[in-house]
Motif scaffolding. Structure first.
Motif, short mmCIF file in Angstrom:
data_model
loop_
_atom_site.label_atom_id
_atom_site.label_comp_id
_atom_site.label_asym_id
_atom_site.label_seq_id
_atom_site.Cartn_x
_atom_site.Cartn_y
_atom_site.Cartn_z
N GLU A 199 -7.61 0.41 -5.92
CA GLU A 199 -7.44 -1.29 -5.88
C GLU A 199 -6.31 -2.06 -5.72
O GLU A 199 -6.34 -2.91 -5.53
N ARG A 200 -5.18 -0.73 -6.32
CA ARG A 200 -4.15 -1.50 -6.15
C ARG A 200 -3.23 -0.90 -4.39
O ARG A 200 -2.35 -1.34 -4.32
N GLY A 201 -4.22 -0.23 -3.51
CA GLY A 201 -3.82 0.40 -2.86
C GLY A 201 -2.97 1.79 -2.31
O GLY A 201 -2.26 2.04 -1.69
N ILE A 202 -3.10 2.45 -3.83
CA ILE A 202 -2.47 3.18 -3.63
C ILE A 202 -3.27 5.16 -3.88
O ILE A 202 -4.68 4.91 -4.19
N ILE B 230 4.43 4.63 -10.00
CA ILE B 230 4.58 4.72 -11.46
C ILE B 230 3.92 2.62 -12.28
O ILE B 230 3.86 3.26 -13.30
N GLU B 231 4.58 1.73 -11.43
CA GLU B 231 4.21 0.96 -12.40
C GLU B 231 2.31 0.84 -12.23
O GLU B 231 2.19 0.97 -13.21
N GLY B 232 1.20 1.36 -11.16
CA GLY B 232 0.23 1.13 -11.47
C GLY B 232 -0.65 2.26 -12.39
O GLY B 232 -1.24 2.36 -13.32
N VAL B 233 0.48 4.08 -12.29
CA VAL B 233 0.05 4.28 -12.97
C VAL B 233 0.19 3.78 -14.46
O VAL B 233 -0.63 3.82 -15.36
N ARG B 234 1.75 3.43 -15.22
CA ARG B 234 1.53 2.79 -16.67
C ARG B 234 0.94 2.48 -16.95
O ARG B 234 0.59 2.14 -17.77
N ALA B 235 0.23 1.12 -15.56
CA ALA B 235 -0.45 -0.61 -16.42
C ALA B 235 -1.73 0.47 -16.53
O ALA B 235 -2.12 -0.55 -17.24
N PRO C 140 0.84 -0.90 0.09
CA PRO C 140 0.53 0.53 -0.30
C PRO C 140 1.36 1.49 -0.02
O PRO C 140 1.43 1.34 0.97
N VAL C 141 0.60 2.41 -1.00
CA VAL C 141 1.18 3.35 -0.69
C VAL C 141 0.17 4.55 0.05
O VAL C 141 -0.53 5.00 -1.56
N PRO C 142 0.11 5.40 0.85
CA PRO C 142 -0.83 6.52 1.12
C PRO C 142 -0.24 8.04 0.52
O PRO C 142 0.90 7.76 -0.09
#
Ligand code: PLP
Length: 370
Positions: A304-307, A361-366, A2-4
């Motif tokens: 959904e990815r905890g970001i 970064i991975e979340g945004v790119r995905a 998770p990244v708050p």
């Protein structure tokens, strides 16, 4: 992982001993209202901001309110500002009895357009409040040049310690205008453990009046020259902020390096626009705010990815129901309206680890299929 959006506990863990010791000094002194701790912080913030005077008050909202009262702004007056800001900027204009006049923003920096401010000037214009949004200063010298003779209040709630190169010299947030205002709301780069605010100025008479206004309008207890407020900076907050202040520069530098890391990682994602910093500015990145047409989808995907992420601000102030009486319609400030539909602020706080940055970064790119 998770990244708050913000992790204040991570920061507190790094400074706990210093802050608790500072708080206990105040507790042991039993001097909670103004006094030595507040005076010390006022001197430190004046030094940081290159101003002659600093006056602590209860929060950043009151800082704006007191600033306008000190400039005799009230009924019948107009104050020019932008609608793409936190509510307090315009709420306080209303609350002193004046009329907010909204002008549009530069779509790159989200800050006021000096020419638009000049065009909005009337015989009733009493002040202008440029907002330093998300950590970079508004073009304060250009606003002052565009409105000769009009006192300017810089809403620097999000920008303590930011600077701007003006005529080849670094100028600090709050240094150049008639009055500058800061907020120590916990999510700011210099956040208290509760509410707090400060007003800075080079003008001694204004500083003296601000000191009276924050204490019910009197220089001497029980004698009142005018009706003021109870808006003092709490000594406990001042002690916390004083303990945190030596870390501010390092924290803001870390935010800048996080921003540079994101900028590089998103350079080949054409679906998003990374934040633009005016080349004259050094931003403190209170927020890292991207723009994209598919904002709401991106936000849900990250969630959904905890970001964590946030929309600052979803509805510009000229379209808020409470300001319907001003008569603005959709389309009055098109850049502010467009920004409200496209912005998303991502985690940028200094304690983010490389793994957490990479997760964002991975979340945004995905989401965009990269
Ligand atoms: C631009 C702006 N102005 C004013 C304020 C008001 O500050 P406070 O929350 O300390 O009253 C804030 C912060 O919340 C802000 O971001």
């Amino acid at each position: 992982m998770p990244v708050p959006l913000l992790d204040l506990r991570a920061q507190h863990a790094t400074i706990r001993d210093e802050v608790v010791a500072a708080m206990m000094d105040v507790v042991d002194s039993q001097l909670f209202i103004l006094g030595a701790a507040v005076e010390r912080l006022e001197r430190s913030v004046a030094e940081l901001s290159h101003t002659k005077h600093a006056v602590g008050c209860a929060n950043g909202t009151d800082a704006l309110l007191l600033a306008m009262r000190a400039l005799d702004i009230g009924r019948g007056d107009e104050v020019i500002t932008t609608p793409f800001t936190f509510f307090a900027t315009a709420g306080t204009i209303h609350n002193v009895g004046a009329t907010p006049v909204f002008v549009d923003i530069d779509p790159a920096t989200f800050n006021i357009l000096p020419d638009a401010a000049a065009a909005a000037r009337t015989s009733r214009t009493k002040s202008c409040i440029p907002v330093d949004l998300f950590g970079q200063m508004a073009p304060i010298e250009a606003v002052m040049g565009a409105l000769p003779g009009i006192p300017v209040i810089e809403d620097a709630a999000q920008t303590i310690g930011a600077r701007r190169s003006i005529d080849g010299e670094w100028r600090m947030a709050g240094e150049v205008p008639t009055i500058g205002t800061f907020s120590f709301f916990p999510s700011k780069n210099l956040g208290g453990y509760g509410d707090g605010g400060m007003i800075v100025t080079q003008d001694e008479a204004l500083a003296a009046r601000l000191r009276r206004l924050r204490m019910h309008g009197g220089a001497k207890m029980y004698f009142h020259d005018e009706v003021g407020y109870n808006s003092r900076l709490d000594a406990l907050q001042a002690a916390v902020l004083q303990a945190k202040l030596p870390h501010l520069q390092g924290w803001s530098a870390k935010r800048r390096s996080n921003a540079a890391y994101y900028d590089r990682a998103f350079a080949d994602v054409p679906e998003i626009r990374t934040p633009a910093v005016d080349p004259a500015n050094e931003s403190i990145y209170n927020q890292y705010t991207i723009r994209t047409d598919r904002r709401d989808g991106l936000q849900s995907f990250l969630k959904e990815r905890g970001i964590g992420s946030a929309i600052y601000y979803p509805l510009p102030l000229h379209l808020q129901p409470c300001f319907a009486y001003l008569g603005y319609k959709k389309g009055s400030c098109p850049e502010s309206e467009r920004a409200a539909g496209e912005v998303l602020s991502l985690p940028i706080y200094p304690e983010l680890t490389k793994a957490q940055l990479d997760e964002v970064i991975e979340g945004v790119r995905a989401y965009y299929g990269h």
